[in-house]
Structure formats: C-alpha cells, structure tokens
Design an enzyme around this catalytic site. Structure first.
Site, PDB file in Angstrom:
ATOM      1  N   GLU A 351       0.840  -1.199   0.000  1.00  0.00           N
ATOM      2  CA  GLU A 351       0.000   0.000   0.000  1.00  0.00           C
ATOM      3  C   GLU A 351       0.872   1.245   0.000  1.00  0.00           C
ATOM      4  OE1 GLU A 351      -4.138  -1.293   2.255  1.00  0.00           O
ATOM      5  OE2 GLU A 351      -2.634  -0.180   3.393  1.00  0.00           O
ATOM      6  N   CYS A 352       0.603   2.179  -0.882  1.00  0.00           N
ATOM      7  CA  CYS A 352       1.259   3.480  -0.936  1.00  0.00           C
ATOM      8  C   CYS A 352       2.779   3.306  -0.972  1.00  0.00           C
ATOM      9  CB  CYS A 352       0.800   4.347   0.224  1.00  0.00           C
ATOM     10  SG  CYS A 352       1.053   6.125  -0.049  1.00  0.00           S
TER      11      CYS A 352
END
Length: 457
Positions: A351-352
C-alpha cells in the site's frame, strides 16, 4: 491526587472526550499527549484514539498512555463497528481521549458509503459516540476574537456537547484572562490556559509529524507536555466532562462485530514490514486479522531483514520509502527474501509506500533513481511531487487480495512516472462518488496501489 474513583468512573464503564479545534495546527496532538500522561500519572486508566486516517499520531498516543491507540473513522467505518472499536480502545473504568483531525467541522466532500456513516468530521464522530468536545483554541495571535470560534460552533452545531475550552499558546496571564472572560461570557467553561512553550514544538515533515519511533527524546517531550497540562488545565473538571460511551456488549460480541466488517486477512501467516520506511499499517486491520486466526510476523527491511520464510503472505504498508530508498536498494537479504516469497507463491501486497517499493524504480527527493523490488511494472518519483489526498470507495477486481467493496484513503506526494502492462487491482471513486477509474497493479500473486484499505463494506 485526582483518581478515577474520586470522580466516579465506575468499573466497567468507559467514558470518552474528543479533543478538537477549529483548524489544524492548534496544538491538539501535544495537548492530547499531555492530558493522557498527566491523567495516567494520577491513576486514571487512559486509552487514546485518533479520528480519521492518520498513522502517525497513534504511535505518540501509545507512548503517552501505555496502550495501543486506534483509528476511529466516521466516513469509512460502519457505525456499529465504530462504536465497538471505541468501546474496546480504553480499559474498563477508564477514559478514552479521542484526538480529532483538521477542524472540528471538516469532513469528506461526499456522503459515506457505509451503514450509519457520517462525513468523517470530528463533529459527526462526536455525535455518533455521544462524546463531549473539548475545544482547543490557539490564541497566540488574537484575544477576544477567540470567542468567535465558540459562538460559531454553537450556532452551526447546537446539538454538540461542548464540554469546555482550553486556550493554547497563551502569551501571559493577562492575555489568558482577557480571552477567558470573552469565552465565558458565552457560557462556555474555560478549563485551562496553556502557555506558549517552544519546548513543545514537534518536528514535522511531509505527511505529518516525525514518527514517534524516530524521536529519541520522545519520553522527555511527553513529560514536559504533561507538566504543562498539570499546571495549566483543570483536570478534575476535564474528567467530569467525559461522558459514557453508548452501549455495552461482551468482549466476544464486540470482537465478532468488528470481524464482520473487517477486510479478510491476506493469509494464515502474514509477514508485515514494520520500520521507519513501512510504518503506516492500521492497528485495527492487523488486530482484525489476528482475531480471524492469522499470525502477524513483523520484519524490518531497513535492517535488511527478510520476511519469514514460512509466511504465505507479505504485507508492505505505507510509510517513507522515499526517505530510505538507498538503504532499501542495498538491502540484499530483504530483496532476496521478497524474491523467494514471490517465487513460492506467497501473496504479496503493498500500500502506498509499499506499492512504490514493489515497483522497479523510485526517484528520491534529490532526483536520484534507486532500484526497487521489480515485482510490479511501476516507476515512481518523490522529486516530482503532487499532493493526492482523499477518501476512496474501491471495488476489487478478480484475482487480487480482496473481494467486493472497500473504503480506503489516499495521502501522498509521490507521482507515477510509468506503469507497464499489468492487470489493475481496483476500480475507484472519490468521496463525492466521481469515478477515478482503475488504480493499482497486479501481476500474479503480487499486487498494490496507493490506496490504504480501511474497511470492507
């Protein structure tokens, strides 16, 4: 000495108080830390929570109160799960201090997609939790005009329970007296006047405060904040203002409620990156995975550690890989361990910042390009910065780590330089319901996107 028993905090009852302000930067975090530690030192059992999608402040909360903090997101979390999370965040007979985000009325631009959801503002969260609000006012550049914030909040949201006001960054005794009179003339109690104190300035960077794990002097900082609070805030009145959270269920019922709304675990044994580069994992998500039977196995890529060889899933959360790109590129045991996990068919999800690390190249803030894991056809840059911020509603595409609809949030400055041919992970909409289109990438059992998943819906 103030104690929980002295103010009638019954065993089994959990009370709450939201700490809000008219804007960001008013000093909510420092005052929350100071109040939490000052009350804990007086024998009150304290828990903390952060309103909204913030990964940094809960780390400070845990140090201040001695127990894990949790995110309470009124836009992304169904009402019953939100209430359950709040009730479980503080010990029985204790007080839950909820540090809110941005200004007290600031929320999402569009309606929540979850059952009983609000706009994500501090006001909406306080309404759902039946939680009184302690309003923090930074008065360093005003005097009687500070009363406008109190009058405005009462006019716009007369339904809210304004427990009182704490004046922050007061210049002198006279300054505090003048502001206090103006606010108390409106019938709002002023519970304290905290002086301006340069020792209580917290260092910041993009995305928020410098993380708690990166602050070697954090304990000293929190003690200073507690000392200031103890000398300037009426803690007895503050405690009396806290109100019981609605509803009481058994621990088993509460856990079942939260699991019902949680995103499913990535695997049975999940290796989770956990260091200064990969620190942005939601506590409620990891706890829900544990409650569903998954084992969480932390590892630190910045220490050149590989994910556990027996893990059937690897999670690279968001964080600051752009600040540590050179070390990650040189971490050969980490790189080899990730390659081995992919080769044996483990589910790998980023994520990210974790998504950036799964790509081929990351350009740091100085313009230097660093090789990443090369598991996804992605190149990103922190040199070419553009703010991306907002809630997301996601629909998972087949073959990825999730199914169905999810709530999520994006907050990053990094940009995508290039994306190669690959399956997409999600279809996405913003908080107003406008389509963003397909986001994220998936290659076999490796997947990621810039969105942080909050809840299944």
């Amino acid at each position: 000495m103030t104690s929980g028993r002295a103010i009638g905090l019954e065993a089994g009852c959990v009370r709450s108080l939201a700490i809000a302000a008219p804007r960001s930067g008013a000093g909510k975090t420092v005052l929350t830390l100071g109040i939490a530690r000052a009350l804990a030192e007086r024998g009150v059992r304290i828990g903390c929570a952060k309103a909204g999608p913030d990964y940094i402040d809960p780390g400070f909360h845990q140090v201040a109160c001695g127990r894990p903090s949790v995110n309470l997101d009124g836009w992304a979390t169904p009402k019953e799960a939100l209430l359950s999370m709040a009730r479980r965040a503080a010990p029985p007979g204790g007080v839950l201090l909820i540090e809110t985000a941005m200004g007290v009325l600031d929320g999402a631009a569009g309606p929540s997609p979850v059952v009983g959801g609000g706009d994500g503002s501090a006001a909406a969260l306080a309404s759902v939790l039946e939680c009184p609000i302690l309003l923090v006012l930074d008065v360093q550049k005003q005097a009687q005009s500070a009363a406008l914030a109190v009058a405005g909040l009462r006019a716009l949201r007369p339904d809210l329970n304004l427990a009182g006001v704490v004046l922050n960054r007061v210049a002198s005794e006279r300054h505090g007296r003048v502001v206090r009179r103006a606010i108390e003339a409106l019938g709002a109690p002023v519970l304290g006047c905290a002086p301006r104190d340069d020792r209580l300035r917290a260092p910041e960077r993009h995305l928020g405060l410098v993380q708690a794990r990166e602050r070697p002097n954090l304990e000293t900082f929190i003690r200073q904040a507690a000392s200031v609070v103890a000398e300037s805030v009426d803690l007895d009145k503050l405690l009396k203002a806290a109100a019981p959270l609605p509803g009481v269920r058994s621990v088993a019922e509460e856990g079942a409620l939260e699991r019902a709304w949680a995103a499913p675990p990535l695997g049975a044994r999940i290796a989770v990156a956990d260091d200064a580069a990969f620190a942005f994992a939601y506590p409620h998500l990891l706890e829900a995975w544990r409650a569903q039977g998954a084992e969480i196995i932390p590892f630190a890529p910045l220490e050149d550690a590989a994910p556990d060889a027996s893990a059937d899933a690897v999670f690279l959360p968001g964080g600051y890989p752009e600040l540590h790109a050179g070390r990650l590129a040189a971490a050969e045991r980490f790189r080899a361990g990730m390659a081995a996990a992919i080769a044996r068919g483990a589910l790998v999800y980023g994520e990210c910042g974790g998504y950036m690390a799964l790509g081929e190249v990351l350009v740091d803030g100085d313009g230097a390009a660093h090789r990443m894991l090369g598991a996804l056809p992605l190149s990103t840059s922190f040199a070419e910065r553009r703010l991306t911020l907002g809630y997301r509603r996601l629909s998972a595409r087949p073959g990825g780590p999730f199914d169905g609809a999810l709530t999520a949030h994006e907050f990053h400055y990094a940009t995508i330089l290039a994306e190669g041919a690959s399956d997409r992970l999600f279809d996405a909409w913003d908080a107003e319901g406008a389509p963003i289109g397909p986001i994220g990438l998936r290659r076999g059992r490796v997947a990621g996107s810039f969105a942080h998943v909050i809840h299944a819906i």
